[in-house]
Design a protein around this motif. Structure first.
Motif, mmCIF file in Angstrom:
data_model
loop_
_atom_site.group_PDB
_atom_site.id
_atom_site.type_symbol
_atom_site.label_atom_id
_atom_site.label_comp_id
_atom_site.label_asym_id
_atom_site.label_seq_id
_atom_site.Cartn_x
_atom_site.Cartn_y
_atom_site.Cartn_z
ATOM 1 N N PHE A 42 -10.753 14.414 -3.031
ATOM 2 C CA PHE A 42 -9.966 13.823 -1.948
ATOM 3 C C PHE A 42 -10.630 12.568 -1.389
ATOM 4 C CE2 PHE A 42 -7.982 18.117 -1.512
ATOM 5 C CZ PHE A 42 -6.670 17.697 -1.712
ATOM 6 N N VAL A 43 -11.942 12.614 -1.190
ATOM 7 C CA VAL A 43 -12.646 11.475 -0.597
ATOM 8 C C VAL A 43 -12.582 10.260 -1.520
ATOM 9 C CG1 VAL A 43 -14.899 10.591 0.104
ATOM 10 C CG2 VAL A 43 -14.161 12.857 0.848
ATOM 11 N N LEU A 44 -12.924 10.449 -2.796
ATOM 12 C CA LEU A 44 -12.913 9.315 -3.725
ATOM 13 C C LEU A 44 -11.502 8.750 -3.893
ATOM 14 C CD1 LEU A 44 -15.389 10.422 -6.551
ATOM 15 C CD2 LEU A 44 -15.794 8.845 -4.656
ATOM 16 N N SER A 45 -10.512 9.630 -3.961
ATOM 17 C CA SER A 45 -9.134 9.171 -4.124
ATOM 18 C C SER A 45 -8.679 8.367 -2.915
ATOM 19 C CB SER A 45 -8.209 10.371 -4.343
ATOM 20 O OG SER A 45 -8.551 11.061 -5.517
ATOM 21 N N TRP A 46 -8.995 8.847 -1.717
ATOM 22 C CA TRP A 46 -8.578 8.146 -0.500
ATOM 23 C C TRP A 46 -9.269 6.788 -0.378
ATOM 24 C CZ3 TRP A 46 -11.091 6.452 3.954
ATOM 25 C CH2 TRP A 46 -10.246 6.040 4.992
ATOM 26 N N VAL A 47 -10.578 6.755 -0.640
ATOM 27 C CA VAL A 47 -11.323 5.501 -0.525
ATOM 28 C C VAL A 47 -10.820 4.489 -1.544
ATOM 29 C CG1 VAL A 47 -13.591 4.417 -0.760
ATOM 30 C CG2 VAL A 47 -13.374 6.611 0.421
ATOM 31 N N PHE A 48 -10.578 4.938 -2.778
ATOM 32 C CA PHE A 48 -10.115 4.011 -3.807
ATOM 33 C C PHE A 48 -8.733 3.466 -3.457
ATOM 34 C CE2 PHE A 48 -8.328 2.742 -7.900
ATOM 35 C CZ PHE A 48 -9.388 2.033 -8.442
ATOM 36 N N THR A 49 -7.872 4.310 -2.902
ATOM 37 C CA THR A 49 -6.536 3.866 -2.509
ATOM 38 C C THR A 49 -6.606 2.739 -1.486
ATOM 39 O OG1 THR A 49 -5.653 6.081 -2.922
ATOM 40 C CG2 THR A 49 -4.324 4.613 -1.571
ATOM 41 N N GLN A 50 -7.589 2.822 -0.583
ATOM 42 C CA GLN A 50 -7.727 1.792 0.445
ATOM 43 C C GLN A 50 -8.203 0.465 -0.136
ATOM 44 O OE1 GLN A 50 -6.608 2.771 3.502
ATOM 45 N NE2 GLN A 50 -6.214 4.638 2.313
ATOM 46 N N LYS A 51 -8.905 0.513 -1.254
ATOM 47 C CA LYS A 51 -9.526 -0.693 -1.802
ATOM 48 C C LYS A 51 -8.768 -1.299 -2.971
ATOM 49 C CE LYS A 51 -14.208 0.617 -0.408
ATOM 50 N NZ LYS A 51 -14.380 -0.527 0.513
ATOM 51 N N GLU A 52 -7.857 -0.532 -3.584
ATOM 52 C CA GLU A 52 -7.173 -1.004 -4.785
ATOM 53 C C GLU A 52 -5.658 -0.944 -4.589
ATOM 54 O OE1 GLU A 52 -6.361 -2.855 -7.572
ATOM 55 O OE2 GLU A 52 -8.430 -2.254 -8.053
ATOM 56 N N GLN A 53 -5.009 -2.087 -4.716
ATOM 57 C CA GLN A 53 -3.561 -2.162 -4.537
ATOM 58 C C GLN A 53 -2.805 -2.145 -5.864
ATOM 59 O OE1 GLN A 53 -2.354 -1.901 -1.428
ATOM 60 N NE2 GLN A 53 -4.540 -1.746 -0.893
ATOM 61 N N ASP A 54 -3.515 -2.377 -6.966
ATOM 62 C CA ASP A 54 -2.892 -2.375 -8.286
ATOM 63 C C ASP A 54 -2.519 -0.930 -8.655
ATOM 64 O OD1 ASP A 54 -2.432 -2.273 -11.086
ATOM 65 O OD2 ASP A 54 -3.569 -4.121 -11.363
ATOM 66 N N SER A 55 -1.221 -0.673 -8.763
ATOM 67 C CA SER A 55 -0.756 0.702 -8.995
ATOM 68 C C SER A 55 -1.199 1.242 -10.350
ATOM 69 C CB SER A 55 0.771 0.758 -8.884
ATOM 70 O OG SER A 55 1.374 -0.147 -9.785
ATOM 71 N N TRP A 56 -1.313 0.362 -11.365
ATOM 72 C CA TRP A 56 -1.767 0.806 -12.693
ATOM 73 C C TRP A 56 -3.218 1.262 -12.647
ATOM 74 C CZ3 TRP A 56 -0.507 2.650 -17.171
ATOM 75 C CH2 TRP A 56 -1.380 2.565 -18.248
ATOM 76 N N LYS A 57 -4.071 0.510 -11.967
ATOM 77 C CA LYS A 57 -5.475 0.890 -11.856
ATOM 78 C C LYS A 57 -5.642 2.167 -11.025
ATOM 79 C CE LYS A 57 -7.462 -3.704 -12.559
ATOM 80 N NZ LYS A 57 -8.279 -4.804 -11.989
ATOM 81 N N ARG A 58 -4.815 2.312 -9.976
ATOM 82 C CA ARG A 58 -4.874 3.544 -9.189
ATOM 83 C C ARG A 58 -4.499 4.743 -10.053
ATOM 84 N NH1 ARG A 58 -2.070 0.914 -4.837
ATOM 85 N NH2 ARG A 58 -0.293 2.308 -5.211
ATOM 86 N N LEU A 59 -3.494 4.546 -10.901
ATOM 87 C CA LEU A 59 -3.065 5.613 -11.797
ATOM 88 C C LEU A 59 -4.197 6.034 -12.730
ATOM 89 C CD1 LEU A 59 -0.661 7.295 -12.990
ATOM 90 C CD2 LEU A 59 -0.301 5.395 -14.562
ATOM 91 N N LEU A 60 -4.887 5.057 -13.317
ATOM 92 C CA LEU A 60 -6.007 5.355 -14.206
ATOM 93 C C LEU A 60 -7.117 6.078 -13.453
ATOM 94 C CD1 LEU A 60 -6.373 2.072 -16.313
ATOM 95 C CD2 LEU A 60 -5.306 4.214 -16.999
ATOM 96 N N PHE A 61 -7.447 5.581 -12.265
ATOM 97 C CA PHE A 61 -8.533 6.178 -11.487
ATOM 98 C C PHE A 61 -8.214 7.621 -11.124
ATOM 99 C CE2 PHE A 61 -10.762 7.281 -7.604
ATOM 100 C CZ PHE A 61 -12.056 6.867 -7.870
ATOM 101 N N PHE A 62 -7.018 7.872 -10.603
ATOM 102 C CA PHE A 62 -6.653 9.238 -10.213
ATOM 103 C C PHE A 62 -6.683 10.172 -11.427
ATOM 104 C CE2 PHE A 62 -3.863 7.330 -6.632
ATOM 105 C CZ PHE A 62 -4.992 7.154 -5.852
ATOM 106 N N SER A 63 -6.234 9.679 -12.581
ATOM 107 C CA SER A 63 -6.219 10.511 -13.792
ATOM 108 C C SER A 63 -7.634 10.898 -14.195
ATOM 109 C CB SER A 63 -5.524 9.764 -14.932
ATOM 110 O OG SER A 63 -4.186 9.460 -14.603
ATOM 111 N N ILE A 64 -8.552 9.935 -14.141
ATOM 112 C CA ILE A 64 -9.946 10.209 -14.521
ATOM 113 C C ILE A 64 -10.595 11.188 -13.550
ATOM 114 C CG2 ILE A 64 -12.235 9.188 -14.822
ATOM 115 C CD1 ILE A 64 -10.751 6.575 -15.582
#
Length: 542
Positions: free
Chosen positions: A386-408
């Motif tokens: 939850f923490v890593l996902s929330w922090v990354f969401t705040q810093k990354e607006q590119d939806s494709w990169k968010r998708l990759l990050f959440f999947s990993i």
């Protein structure tokens, strides 16, 4: 600073994947892995690294490469799970570099990285890094061959030609002629698509075959010396075509076996891979020009998938060699996925989000319904997720990169829990582990452990001292005359022993056990697990 913080988050996401891999190295062995470990240990003990044996019987089922890699670890670190898995694990990881290079060669560096990412975080790759099979290393040899042969076809350099056939040789040294199927059809289809028919019949391919024969010569020598020409025939024909026809092994008639195994094998990337396959096959009929390498790779996989599907002998790990080629094809359609992510319609992203949600819910179900007790680990992992996902969401607006990050991060956290806690908890019920613990706790100096009528190869690998496999009852009865004898056996053989009253038994230990190749709903459910167990017995002679 913002870029640095995002790179740290990506590093943490990949760290979860690496930690999951490492935990898998320490999980006990089962099934085929147990058998391979025994052969590797006995190779080290005997000092004979050419003639493969299992409990003094010559072995012909698999070639040498896995046993050499595993034996090297055992030679260095002893008969430990980690030692057996270490070098096959490292060899398998080399496939990620080969995948990256192939994707980079054909498309772009980003495509290469994406292909390696899909392979390394696919659920099938996680599974067979902890449960070592010949396919674990087979896929690395095949991927090396595909990369180098396509590089040769694209650039014409002799070095690529040589390394391509060395890759085929290593693949065949891992599991046999199946290692040549994908490279062969990839080259064939590539040349047909390019209409380069002159190369199809060029005598240079004979040189390639000679390179392969040199690489696999240790296996051919062992089979000929041990079994004569029948051993050579078994390697090239019986052990392959016999599985297709069912004459040698297998009885499955399910033509969709590998298609629905593919659905879990690629998780969390299944949806992306299926979409890419649709894009690729569609392009064959709609594009003015077909991409020769992409068509060759997918075409070769489809041919092998068809052969596997009609084959009588089926197993999930057979699909592992198709993961890397399909990942490269998927990465080739990276621009389409990015365009989909940029469109207003977010249906694709929502569907991928649904896949991740399902994985997350499975994680929760395993923690709260299938685990025997709650520990701090799942709580910590969920908090990390939850923490890593929330922090990354705040810093990354590119939806494709968010998708990759959440999947990993989702698949990394899930597999840390599975490899560090849940799967080792299930493996506690294996009989060999329990029998060895009882024996070591109660043995006296001079006591010796034997196995009779049980096929639990882990026993022969994990024991500190050599365990003899009793093959005939006369040998058993002779051993029972000594009070230093311990015998691990089943219910039927225990009854035979106890009926013969001239042999006195000091103690019979009941081993409530379940093999990991026999998982059922009843066993997975902690509330009904005890009912699913069967009894083996550890006998101490008097």
């Amino acid at each position: 600073m913002k870029l640095l913080s995002k790179n740290i988050l990506w590093g943490l996401a990949f760290l979860t994947v690496g930690v999951a891999w490492i935990f898998g190295l320490f999980i006990d062995l089962t099934g085929d892995a147990g058998l391979y470990a025994v052969i590797s240990r006995q190779m080290v003990v005997s000092g004979d690294w050419l003639n493969l044996q299992i409990n003094d019987e010559l072995y012909d089922q698999k070639p040498h490469l896995l046993f050499w890699l595993a034996a090297l670890g055992i030679e260095l670190f002893g008969n430990l799970n980690f030692a057996f898995k270490l070098f096959p694990f490292l060899f398998a990881l080399s496939s990620l570099w080969f995948v990256y290079q192939l994707g980079r060669l054909l498309f772009s560096q980003e495509a290469g990285l994406t292909a390696a990412l899909i392979v390394g975080t696919s659920q099938m790759f996680f599974l067979y890094l902890l449960d070592i099979h010949t396919d674990t290393i087979l896929q690395a040899g095949i991927t090396l061959a595909l990369w180098q042969l396509i590089a040769y076809l694209e650039k014409g350099k002799t070095g690529h030609f040589i390394w391509g056939f060395i890759g085929i040789g290593l693949a065949m040294l891992a599991k046999g002629p199946v290692g040549a199927v994908l490279p062969f059809f990839t080259v064939l289809i590539y040349l047909i698509v390019k209409k380069d028919f002159r190369q199809l019949f060029h005598p240079k391919w004979i040189l390639g075959i000679m390179i392969v024969l040199v690489v696999i010569s240790p296996t051919l020598w062992h089979l000929f010396q041990s079994f004569g020409w029948e051993g050579i025939r078994f390697y090239f024909i019986t052990n392959n075509f016999g599985r297709v026809t069912g004459e040698y092994a297998g009885s499955s008639n399910d033509p969709f076996f590998y298609l629905y195994n593919m659905l879990w094998a690629f998780l969390p990337w299944t949806l992306i891979v299926l979409a890419a396959l649709w894009f690729e096959i569609k392009s064959w009929f709609t594009s003015a020009k077909i991409h020769p390498a992409r068509a060759a790779i997918l075409g070769s996989v489809l041919i092998l998938l068809f052969v596997y599907s009609i084959s009588k002998g089926k197993a999930p790990h057979y699909f592992l060699i198709m993961v890397a080629p399909l990942a490269v094809v998927t990465a080739g359609h990276l621009p389409e996925f990015k365009n989909m992510a940029l469109k207003r319609g977010r249906s694709f992203l929502c569907l991928q989000g649904l896949v991740l949600t399902v994985i997350f819910l499975v994680f929760i179900a395993v923690v709260f319904f299938l685990s025997e007790k709650l520990t701090w680990m799942p709580v910590f992992l969920l908090a990390l997720l939850f923490v890593l996902s929330w922090v990354f969401t705040q810093k990354e607006q590119d939806s494709w990169k968010r998708l990759l990050f959440f999947s990993i991060i989702v698949t990394g956290v899930f597999n840390i829990f599975m490899n560090a806690e849940f799967i080792p908890g299930l493996f506690r019920y294996q009989g060999a582990r329990q029998a060895l613990e009882v024996f070591e706790e109660n043995r006296k100096p001079g006591d010796k452990l034997y196995n009779f009528a049980l096929v639990e190869y882990e026993l022969f690998f994990m024991a500190d001292e050599t365990v003899e496999d009793i093959k005939v009852p006369q040998r058993l009865y002779k051993l029972l005359e000594s009070d230093e004898t311990w015998v691990y056996t089943n219910q039927i053989k225990l009854n035979d022993i106890t009926r013969n009253m001239e042999y006195k038994i000091d103690t019979v230990y009941v081993i409530r056990q379940r093999g990991m190749n026999q998982l059922t709903r009843q066993f997975l459910n902690p509330g009904t697990r005890e009912k699913s167990l069967t009894a083996n017995y550890l006998i101490k002679a008097k």
